[in-house]
Write a protein that holds these residues in place. Structure first.
Motif, PDB file in Angstrom:
ATOM      1  N   GLY A 192       0.771  -1.232   0.000  1.00 35.89           N
ATOM      2  CA  GLY A 192       0.000   0.000   0.000  1.00 35.89           C
ATOM      3  C   GLY A 192       0.800   1.278   0.000  1.00 35.89           C
ATOM      4  N   PHE A 193       2.042   1.217  -0.446  1.00 30.97           N
ATOM      5  CA  PHE A 193       2.908   2.396  -0.420  1.00 30.97           C
ATOM      6  C   PHE A 193       3.694   2.472  -1.729  1.00 30.97           C
ATOM      7  CE2 PHE A 193       2.074   0.938   3.835  1.00 30.97           C
ATOM      8  CZ  PHE A 193       1.605   2.095   4.442  1.00 30.97           C
ATOM      9  N   PRO A 194       4.173   3.663  -2.109  1.00 33.44           N
ATOM     10  CA  PRO A 194       4.814   3.832  -3.413  1.00 33.44           C
ATOM     11  C   PRO A 194       6.137   3.086  -3.517  1.00 33.44           C
ATOM     12  CG  PRO A 194       4.161   5.956  -2.470  1.00 33.44           C
ATOM     13  CD  PRO A 194       4.042   4.940  -1.376  1.00 33.44           C
ATOM     14  N   ALA A 195       6.564   2.896  -4.747  1.00 35.23           N
ATOM     15  CA  ALA A 195       7.872   2.298  -5.007  1.00 35.23           C
ATOM     16  C   ALA A 195       8.960   3.200  -4.446  1.00 35.23           C
ATOM     17  CB  ALA A 195       8.059   2.105  -6.507  1.00 35.23           C
ATOM     18  N   GLY A 196      10.014   2.566  -3.930  1.00 35.26           N
ATOM     19  CA  GLY A 196      11.157   3.321  -3.432  1.00 35.26           C
ATOM     20  C   GLY A 196      11.208   3.480  -1.934  1.00 35.26           C
ATOM     21  N   GLY A 197      10.103   3.204  -1.243  1.00 34.47           N
ATOM     22  CA  GLY A 197      10.076   3.330   0.208  1.00 34.47           C
ATOM     23  C   GLY A 197      10.435   2.036   0.912  1.00 34.47           C
ATOM     24  N   GLY A 198      10.394   2.085   2.247  1.00 33.58           N
ATOM     25  CA  GLY A 198      10.769   0.916   3.034  1.00 33.58           C
ATOM     26  C   GLY A 198       9.854  -0.268   2.820  1.00 33.58           C
ATOM     27  N   ALA A 199       8.534  -0.025   2.771  1.00 27.88           N
ATOM     28  CA  ALA A 199       7.583  -1.118   2.577  1.00 27.88           C
ATOM     29  C   ALA A 199       7.770  -1.760   1.212  1.00 27.88           C
ATOM     30  CB  ALA A 199       6.157  -0.605   2.741  1.00 27.88           C
ATOM     31  N   GLU A 258       2.581  -5.479  -6.535  1.00 28.16           N
ATOM     32  CA  GLU A 258       1.737  -4.416  -7.079  1.00 28.16           C
ATOM     33  C   GLU A 258       1.635  -3.300  -6.045  1.00 28.16           C
ATOM     34  OE1 GLU A 258      -2.048  -5.618  -8.544  1.00 28.16           O
ATOM     35  OE2 GLU A 258      -1.246  -7.322  -9.682  1.00 28.16           O
ATOM     36  N   ASN A 259       2.053  -2.105  -6.413  1.00 24.54           N
ATOM     37  CA  ASN A 259       1.953  -0.946  -5.530  1.00 24.54           C
ATOM     38  C   ASN A 259       0.586  -0.295  -5.685  1.00 24.54           C
ATOM     39  OD1 ASN A 259       5.040  -1.088  -6.461  1.00 24.54           O
ATOM     40  ND2 ASN A 259       4.956  -0.242  -4.403  1.00 24.54           N
ATOM     41  N   ARG A 260      -0.141  -0.218  -4.575  1.00 26.12           N
ATOM     42  CA  ARG A 260      -1.434   0.471  -4.551  1.00 26.12           C
ATOM     43  C   ARG A 260      -1.382   1.539  -3.463  1.00 26.12           C
ATOM     44  NH1 ARG A 260      -5.563  -2.962  -6.552  1.00 26.12           N
ATOM     45  NH2 ARG A 260      -4.714  -4.009  -8.405  1.00 26.12           N
ATOM     46  N   PRO A 261      -0.615   2.602  -3.682  1.00 28.06           N
ATOM     47  CA  PRO A 261      -0.411   3.599  -2.620  1.00 28.06           C
ATOM     48  C   PRO A 261      -1.647   4.447  -2.370  1.00 28.06           C
ATOM     49  CG  PRO A 261       0.626   4.328  -4.650  1.00 28.06           C
ATOM     50  CD  PRO A 261       0.134   2.938  -4.909  1.00 28.06           C
ATOM     51  N   LYS A 294       2.270  11.782   0.287  1.00 25.60           N
ATOM     52  CA  LYS A 294       1.629  10.543  -0.152  1.00 25.60           C
ATOM     53  C   LYS A 294       2.601   9.365  -0.194  1.00 25.60           C
ATOM     54  CE  LYS A 294      -2.034  12.741  -2.836  1.00 25.60           C
ATOM     55  NZ  LYS A 294      -2.694  12.860  -4.170  1.00 25.60           N
ATOM     56  N   GLY A 295       3.769   9.539   0.361  1.00 26.71           N
ATOM     57  CA  GLY A 295       4.734   8.451   0.383  1.00 26.71           C
ATOM     58  C   GLY A 295       6.089   8.940   0.835  1.00 26.71           C
ATOM     59  N   SER A 296       6.935   8.001   1.246  1.00 23.00           N
ATOM     60  CA  SER A 296       8.231   8.344   1.813  1.00 23.00           C
ATOM     61  C   SER A 296       9.155   9.016   0.812  1.00 23.00           C
ATOM     62  CB  SER A 296       8.892   7.077   2.367  1.00 23.00           C
ATOM     63  OG  SER A 296      10.140   7.371   2.931  1.00 23.00           O
ATOM     64  N   SER A 297       9.164   8.530  -0.439  1.00 22.44           N
ATOM     65  CA  SER A 297      10.107   9.073  -1.419  1.00 22.44           C
ATOM     66  C   SER A 297       9.872  10.560  -1.654  1.00 22.44           C
ATOM     67  CB  SER A 297      10.003   8.297  -2.738  1.00 22.44           C
ATOM     68  OG  SER A 297       8.695   8.369  -3.260  1.00 22.44           O
ATOM     69  N   THR A 316      11.170   5.456   8.234  1.00 24.16           N
ATOM     70  CA  THR A 316      11.585   4.082   8.521  1.00 24.16           C
ATOM     71  C   THR A 316      13.045   3.946   8.107  1.00 24.16           C
ATOM     72  OG1 THR A 316      10.796   3.344   6.344  1.00 24.16           O
ATOM     73  CG2 THR A 316       9.285   3.102   8.226  1.00 24.16           C
ATOM     74  N   LEU A 317      13.810   3.198   8.852  1.00 17.37           N
ATOM     75  CA  LEU A 317      15.248   3.104   8.612  1.00 17.37           C
ATOM     76  C   LEU A 317      15.590   2.595   7.207  1.00 17.37           C
ATOM     77  CD1 LEU A 317      18.037   3.568   9.814  1.00 17.37           C
ATOM     78  CD2 LEU A 317      17.934   1.273  10.807  1.00 17.37           C
ATOM     79  N   PRO A 318      14.897   1.578   6.661  1.00 17.32           N
ATOM     80  CA  PRO A 318      15.256   1.107   5.314  1.00 17.32           C
ATOM     81  C   PRO A 318      15.141   2.184   4.250  1.00 17.32           C
ATOM     82  CG  PRO A 318      13.814  -0.469   6.391  1.00 17.32           C
ATOM     83  CD  PRO A 318      13.833   0.750   7.256  1.00 17.32           C
ATOM     84  N   SER A 319      14.190   3.087   4.423  1.00 15.54           N
ATOM     85  CA  SER A 319      13.972   4.134   3.425  1.00 15.54           C
ATOM     86  C   SER A 319      15.081   5.178   3.444  1.00 15.54           C
ATOM     87  CB  SER A 319      12.607   4.793   3.677  1.00 15.54           C
ATOM     88  OG  SER A 319      12.397   5.879   2.813  1.00 15.54           O
ATOM     89  N   SER A 320      15.518   5.575   4.628  1.00 14.20           N
ATOM     90  CA  SER A 320      16.509   6.651   4.745  1.00 14.20           C
ATOM     91  C   SER A 320      17.950   6.177   4.760  1.00 14.20           C
ATOM     92  CB  SER A 320      16.252   7.461   6.023  1.00 14.20           C
ATOM     93  OG  SER A 320      15.232   8.407   5.823  1.00 14.20           O
TER      94      SER A 320
END
Length: 327
Positions: A39-46, A68-71, A189-192, A209-213
């Protein structure tokens, strides 16, 4: 009475046939690609976790798992999509604290019930959050950050991946714990998108979230002040914890887990659990996750259900104290 024994025998035979059919279906599973909805955009931790899980699960099952990303809406759009899908094992959710614990605590108007409308398979990992700022900010510690916030000419803006997201609620916890009031929330609307504006100096801080940053921390594009977990993260042991930085008792993290629609058969539930656990526990799979700041965690479906119930209760308490509601 004379027909009762034959009737019971017929019912028993029918039950055995159904069990055998379910077992046969599980044995031949999967016969087509499995969708893993995130449920979150490409490029983020999830998204990172989802793609690792998809790769591992596909190899373990000998099939294809497509992400499938459904942000949108704090992960609830994806969760609702999965909740409405057939319980056949071919549609799965990469669930997270945001969609399964925080959003249900914030509103009673979700198109799904976080506990009743899903079959928990297993957690796959957890990660702390990290307070990051643009390196141009003079603050290098949490104490200096608070001094900068409290003495600034205007409130310092901080981003989140969406209202009610774990990145928002962790900031709320931080303000409650430190008494900081001069922080202004800017939801994205998302981490990126948050990171892009933080890199550009358009906002002041982010509880990510640590994986994203972590990639931006490692190449010095972002400065990490503290992680939110009780202990330092294995992927970044140089970053102190909030507790070490003077914020007593502070502890926040987010989990990731795989869920299916409600009433997935026990046979398929167990098949997916064993595949996720075994494929995610190899040295290579664990290293891929831990290098990005995600600690692999695998629990049984029953344990996962209990964790979901406890986590939902915890975040309901937090949101009530913060007086935040989306109703």
């Amino acid at each position: 009475m004379r027909n009762s024994v034959p009737g019971r025998r017929k019912a028993l035979v029918t039950c055995l046939l159904l069990v055998a059919a379910a077992a046969a279906h599980a044995a031949g599973f999967p016969e087509r690609p499995i969708r893993l909805i995130v449920g979150f955009p490409a490029g983020g931790g999830a998204d990172f976790v989802a793609r690792q899980v998809a790769q591992n699960l596909g190899q373990a099952l000998g099939g294809s798992v497509v992400v499938e990303n459904r942000p949108g809406a704090n992960g609830t759009i994806a969760a609702a999509d999965v909740a409405r899908s057939p319980a056949d094992g071919y549609t799965l959710l990469l669930g997270a604290t945001a969609s399964q614990s925080i959003s249900p605590a914030l509103t009673s108007k979700l198109p799904y019930d976080a506990l009743r409308d899903f079959t928990p398979i297993t957690m796959v990992g957890s990660t702390p959050l990290v307070l990051v700022v643009n390196p141009k900010m003079p603050a290098k510690t949490v104490g200096e950050f608070l001094a900068h916030v409290n003495t600034g000419d205007k409130p310092l803006t901080y981003g989140s991946a969406g209202t009610g997201n774990i990145t928002h609620m962790t900031a709320e916890l931080f303000m409650q714990s430190t008494g900081a009031t001069r922080l202004q929330h800017i939801p994205y609307k998302g981490s990126s998108q948050v990171i892009a504006d933080l890199l550009g100096g358009h906002i002041g801080a982010y509880f990510d979230t640590l994986p994203s940053s972590l990639p931006f921390i490692r190449n010095s594009q972002l400065r990490a002040l503290a992680v939110t977990s009780a202990e330092r993260a294995g992927a970044a042991p140089e970053i102190p914890t909030m507790r070490e930085s003077g914020v007593a008792g502070f502890n926040a993290s987010t989990w990731f887990g795989v869920l299916a629609p409600a009433k997935l058969s026990p046979e398929l539930t167990n098949r997916l659990y064993e595949a996720l656990r075994s494929s995610g526990s190899t040295p290579q799979a664990r290293q891929a996750m831990t290098e990005r700041g995600v600690e692999p965690v695998f629990v049984t479906p029953a344990h996962f259900q209990a964790e979901l119930e406890a986590d939902l209760a915890r975040w309901r308490e937090v949101t009530q104290k913060a007086r935040i509601s989306l109703d």
